[in-house]
Design an enzyme around this catalytic site. Structure first.
Site, PDB file in Angstrom:
ATOM      1  N   THR A  22       0.826  -1.110  -0.012  1.00  0.00           N
ATOM      2  CA  THR A  22      -0.103   0.058   0.058  1.00  0.00           C
ATOM      3  C   THR A  22       0.948   1.072   0.003  1.00  0.00           C
ATOM      4  O   THR A  22       2.088   1.187   0.391  1.00  0.00           O
ATOM      5  CB  THR A  22      -1.072   0.011   1.163  1.00  0.00           C
ATOM      6  N   GLU A  23       0.334   2.521  -0.590  1.00  0.00           N
ATOM      7  CA  GLU A  23       1.124   3.811  -0.632  1.00  0.00           C
ATOM      8  C   GLU A  23      -0.040   4.614  -0.357  1.00  0.00           C
ATOM      9  O   GLU A  23      -0.897   5.073  -1.240  1.00  0.00           O
ATOM     10  CB  GLU A  23       1.671   4.034  -1.922  1.00  0.00           C
TER      11      GLU A  23
END
Length: 308
Positions: free
Chosen positions: A273-274
């Site tokens: 995830t970012e």
């Protein structure tokens, strides 16, 4: 276009040696406390989880115990899910999001999934709000045999007995403005390369695995997070951080080949995830909530699409 950018350490075109690394290390300072912000929250979860000290970083004069949370109702009949955060210590929501999930939504999966949560893989860097460890090494390029990163090596030892059984691994990260203003210029200087400016995406995105793409899984996570915060659009080239966008908010990397954390288990379902905490459209609380939503969506997908 390649742009020369002055970095205060090193000589352009030359790799850092011991002297440059020592100069860099001397410039680092503690800005927050692992014991106060992470260990205290882990201690509060001892009634819900088995707390495992899976290693220790002896970075004299500092010493950091490494902790993981393990389901108390662990059963060999259940799928195993790994949640990691803080591989890059400066990425706050990865750490706090993992802890928020453990403190709240994790109870919804009791008796359904075996959870192993390593909320802060890089505590030295967490305290200094930095990407690298004390040796100017990026742990998230170091998940490989004979790793030069103590942080990566310790986590790999933790999960080694579970290899072949881990069905899901979600690794929680952030992309920040300091990637462009601080960390990428430092990386170029350390490696004796010219700095190539990039563009920071405004919003949440995922990194799928080029060697094991799971588009349905990634899409389920994106859809859940979109209810919490905005998804990063592609840039004018149809890319996010230099990689082609294969679906809204989704790019792909060869995770294992790059030594990335999300590639170390060989799990069926993997993602990085970012979130973008510097966006004017997101708050720190939203970023933490986006990480929790991503973990929940990943687990829900696993339960709906079990690995044979």
């Amino acid at each position: 276009m390649t742009q020369e950018r002055f970095h205060p350490i090193g000589t352009p075109g030359q790799h850092w040696g011991d002297a440059e690394k020592a100069q860099w290390l001397a410039a680092q300072s503690i800005k927050r406390r692992y014991a106060d912000e992470v260990e205290s929250r882990i201690d509060a979860l001892r009634g819900r989880f088995e707390v495992i000290e899976y290693g220790r970083l002896d970075y004299a004069p500092d010493h950091y115990p490494l902790y993981a949370l393990r389901s108390r109702d662990w059963s060999d009949a259940l799928p195993v899910a790994l949640v990691t955060g803080g591989v890059h210590g400066y990425e706050t929501s990865g750490v706090q999001g993992a802890l928020d999930f453990a403190a709240g939504a994790a109870q919804d999966y009791a008796g359904r999934v075996n959870l192993l949560i390593a909320p802060c893989v890089s505590p030295w860097a967490y305290e200094r709000i930095h990407r690298w460890n004390r040796d100017a090494i990026d742990p998230n390029r170091s998940f490989r045999t004979d790793s030069p990163s103590g942080e990566a090596a310790a986590l790999m030892r933790l999960v080694e007995p579970l290899l072949g059984r881990i069905a899901l691994h979600i690794d929680l990260h952030e992309t920040t403005d300091t990637d462009e203003t601080e960390f990428r210029p430092a990386l170029a200087a350390r490696d004796g390369k010219p700095f190539e400016p990039g563009e920071i995406p405004d919003g949440f995105y995922l990194v799928d695995d080029t060697e094991n793409p799971q588009p349905g899984f990634q899409q389920a996570v994106i859809e859940a997070v979109a209810e919490v915060t905005h998804i990063a659009p592609a840039d004018a080239h149809g890319e996010i951080i230099g990689s082609p966008v294969v679906a809204p908010g989704i790019i792909r990397y060869p995770l294992k080949a790059l030594g990335l954390c999300a590639g170390m288990t060989g799990a069926r379902y993997t993602t990085t995830t970012e979130v973008y905490p510097d966006s004017p459209r997101a708050t720190p609380a939203q970023c933490n909530a986006a990480q929790v939503a991503a973990v929940r969506a990943a687990l829900d997908y696993l339960l709906a699409h079990p690995v044979a």
